[in-house]
Design a protein around this motif. Structure first.
Motif, PDB file in Angstrom:
ATOM      1  N   TYR A 103       0.902  -1.199  -0.035  1.00 13.25           N
ATOM      2  CA  TYR A 103       0.016   0.070  -0.065  1.00 13.25           C
ATOM      3  C   TYR A 103       1.031   1.232  -0.026  1.00 13.25           C
ATOM      4  N   GLY A 104       1.300   1.852  -1.167  1.00  9.14           N
ATOM      5  CA  GLY A 104       2.095   2.804  -1.370  1.00  9.14           C
ATOM      6  C   GLY A 104       1.520   4.089  -1.157  1.00  9.14           C
ATOM      7  N   ASP A 105       0.335   4.362  -1.523  1.00  7.17           N
ATOM      8  CA  ASP A 105      -0.495   5.767  -1.338  1.00  7.17           C
ATOM      9  C   ASP A 105      -1.550   5.639  -0.463  1.00  7.17           C
ATOM     10  N   VAL A 106      -1.540   6.771   0.256  1.00  9.52           N
ATOM     11  CA  VAL A 106      -2.542   6.782   1.298  1.00  9.52           C
ATOM     12  C   VAL A 106      -3.168   8.415   1.164  1.00  9.52           C
ATOM     13  N   ASN A 107      -4.454   8.134   1.124  1.00 12.82           N
ATOM     14  CA  ASN A 107      -5.544   9.293   0.593  1.00 12.82           C
ATOM     15  C   ASN A 107      -6.645   9.433   1.801  1.00 12.82           C
ATOM     16  N   THR A 108      -6.750  10.666   2.405  1.00 15.81           N
ATOM     17  CA  THR A 108      -7.808  10.633   3.488  1.00 15.81           C
ATOM     18  C   THR A 108      -8.691  11.987   3.063  1.00 15.81           C
ATOM     19  N   LEU A 109      -9.746  11.850   3.637  1.00 10.90           N
ATOM     20  CA  LEU A 109     -10.897  12.758   3.319  1.00 10.90           C
ATOM     21  C   LEU A 109     -11.582  12.658   4.835  1.00 10.90           C
ATOM     22  N   HIS A 110     -11.513  14.052   5.459  1.00 12.16           N
ATOM     23  CA  HIS A 110     -12.239  14.193   6.461  1.00 12.16           C
ATOM     24  C   HIS A 110     -13.560  15.480   6.487  1.00 12.16           C
ATOM     25  N   PHE A 111     -14.717  15.071   6.607  1.00 12.78           N
ATOM     26  CA  PHE A 111     -15.759  15.925   6.330  1.00 12.78           C
ATOM     27  C   PHE A 111     -16.430  16.080   7.808  1.00 12.78           C
ATOM     28  N   ASN A 112     -16.649  17.159   8.307  1.00 10.16           N
ATOM     29  CA  ASN A 112     -17.289  17.403   9.775  1.00 10.16           C
ATOM     30  C   ASN A 112     -18.238  18.378   9.583  1.00 10.16           C
ATOM     31  N   TRP A 113     -19.514  17.892   9.910  1.00  8.41           N
ATOM     32  CA  TRP A 113     -20.774  18.461   9.724  1.00  8.41           C
ATOM     33  C   TRP A 113     -20.944  19.787  10.658  1.00  8.41           C
ATOM     34  N   ASN A 114     -20.289  19.818  11.612  1.00 12.05           N
ATOM     35  CA  ASN A 114     -20.524  20.658  12.925  1.00 12.05           C
ATOM     36  C   ASN A 114     -19.912  21.831  12.633  1.00 12.05           C
ATOM     37  N   GLU A 115     -18.558  21.711  12.300  1.00 10.76           N
ATOM     38  CA  GLU A 115     -17.313  22.745  12.224  1.00 10.76           C
ATOM     39  C   GLU A 115     -17.790  24.057  11.736  1.00 10.76           C
ATOM     40  N   PRO A 116     -18.176  24.223  10.431  1.00 14.44           N
ATOM     41  CA  PRO A 116     -18.105  23.215   9.396  1.00 14.44           C
ATOM     42  C   PRO A 116     -16.649  23.064   8.655  1.00 14.44           C
ATOM     43  N   SER A 117     -16.066  22.014   8.375  1.00 13.75           N
ATOM     44  CA  SER A 117     -14.897  21.811   7.747  1.00 13.75           C
ATOM     45  C   SER A 117     -14.798  20.555   6.730  1.00 13.75           C
ATOM     46  N   ILE A 118     -13.826  20.801   5.870  1.00 16.19           N
ATOM     47  CA  ILE A 118     -13.558  19.318   5.055  1.00 16.19           C
ATOM     48  C   ILE A 118     -12.131  19.538   4.604  1.00 16.19           C
TER      49      ILE A 118
END
Length: 407
Positions: free
Chosen positions: A183-198
């Motif tokens: 597993y050479g590539d690691v991609n992450t996405l985080h979406f917070n409904w309350n902040e709001p932030s992505i």
């Protein structure tokens, strides 16, 4: 608007305890307490849910299932499968009881018992019992919403039957791409409904992606629209999503998983986290996941989101021919590909070299064959041998950079 079932049409006195029994269509997957026959042949049954809310010294909610075969004379059955007790402030409990007393002291109308989906049983401080039955009624929606908020249970049927889906609080996606059996590539996405932030971060060993974070400059209107899009189009699917793991249906896949692994974790306001673990291939990544990524891409316009979807390789079974070519004057070997079957070890060949693809001369030192999972150099970046060269033409120009794959 209520059908009275006791000595009087209106409630009198002060409410001491309350029972609310609502019956509606079952919502979501059937629980473990329901027979396998009913689960497998669900379309052949009328399946109803019974919710019993009891407000006495404590507050308890009991769920039950009632099923009846559509055509066969099979007797109904009610199976109680879950009872949960809730502790709330005494003042809030008294407020709910007072609210019930005021509401059922109003004028009422009679209803045919067959139409009724809700039964309310009230007992006052004088130990008098009052029973009312009525259909789901949208004029009681405000009171139902208030009950759901105080009890912290958005899926209760109550008086209107308009249960609400639990609300998503956070969405976290992690994609680990399979790069040649690791597993050479690691991609992450985080979406917070309350902040709001992505935030969207892509890290690649092979291509050297930079990390992109949208948390600092996220547009609130965009977040609002994205939330609405996901809730409206995918909310029901995500709420009903069961936990899932690779081992359940990926036993025939390679290890590490073909294409890579995608993990989706959803935090809800009330129910426990939803965890989905799947394979980043068209065969296993479900439509809801592709739509989720597409919705986010449509609002953020972030091109890096393509890294969260499956790779578009043409074939998993193709054999690729790799040649290790010794470049004269550079005094190093580099990998090249070929589709020809007339190139052998020791052959003199012409190859493209460097960022300007200058034609260089070299000697084939070795030939090896690979699937795309075990190629010695990145499949897409490996250049092809141009042709065989009968005469050895030594390079006279000194090359200023020692990486033939510099593009």
């Amino acid at each position: 608007m209520y059908m009275h079932r006791n000595v009087t049409d209106k409630f009198i006195g002060t409410v001491a305890s309350c029972d609310i029994i609502s019956t509606g269509s079952w919502y979501g997957d059937l629980p473990d307490g329901v027979p396998k026959e009913v689960k497998l042949n669900r379309k052949d049954y009328y399946i109803e849910e019974i919710q019993h809310i009891s407000i006495k010294e404590a507050i308890s909610v009991t769920y039950g299932i009632k099923w009846e075969h559509i055509s066969k004379p099979v007797e109904d059955k009610i199976e109680s499968f879950s009872t949960t007790e809730y502790t709330i402030e005494e003042s809030k409990k008294q407020y709910l009881l007072e609210l019930m007393g005021r509401r059922f002291s109003d004028d009422i109308d009679l209803y045919d018992e067959d139409e009724c989906a809700v039964q309310v049983q009230l007992i006052n401080t004088e130990d008098q019992e009052f029973i009312y039955e009525f259909p789901f009624d949208n004029t009681l929606r405000a009171m139902s919403i208030l009950f759901r908020q105080i009890l912290g249970m958005p899926t209760l049927l109550l008086f209107d039957g308009n249960r609400e889906k639990d609300r998503i609080q956070e969405l976290h996606i992690e994609v680990q791409k399979n790069m040649y059996q690791e597993y050479g590539d690691v991609n992450t996405l985080h979406f917070n409904w309350n902040e709001p932030s992505i935030s969207i971060d892509c890290n690649s060993k092979q291509f050297g992606h930079s990390s992109y974070s949208h948390s600092e400059y996220v547009d609130n209107q965009m977040i609002h629209q994205l939330k609405q899009e996901i809730d409206f189009h995918l909310g029901e699917t995500l709420y009903r999503l069961n936990s899932f793991s690779l081992s359940e249906s990926h036993d025939l896949d390679r290890d590490p998983a073909r294409g890579g692994i995608v993990t989706v974790r959803i935090k809800w306001a009330h129910k426990e986290d939803t965890l989905f673990i799947g394979n980043v291939t068209n065969q296993y990544v479900p439509t809801w996941y592709k739509n989720l990524i597409n919705f986010i891409h449509a609002h953020t316009r972030d091109k890096s989101l393509q890294e969260f979807l499956q790779s578009n390789h043409t074939s998993d079974r193709r054999i690729y021919t790799y040649c290790s070519v010794y470049i004269f004057k550079i005094n190093q070997e580099f990998y090249y590909r070929t589709d020809r079957n007339d190139i052998y070890e020791g052959d003199i060949v012409k190859v493209p070299f460097g960022s300007d693809n200058a034609v260089r001369t070299g000697r084939v030192e070795s030939i090896s064959y690979h699937t795309r999972y075990d190629v010695p150099y990145d499949l897409k970046r490996t250049k092809f041998i141009i042709d065989k060269d009968i005469e050895i033409i030594y390079d006279t120009n000194r090359y200023r950079y020692d990486d033939p794959y510099d593009l």
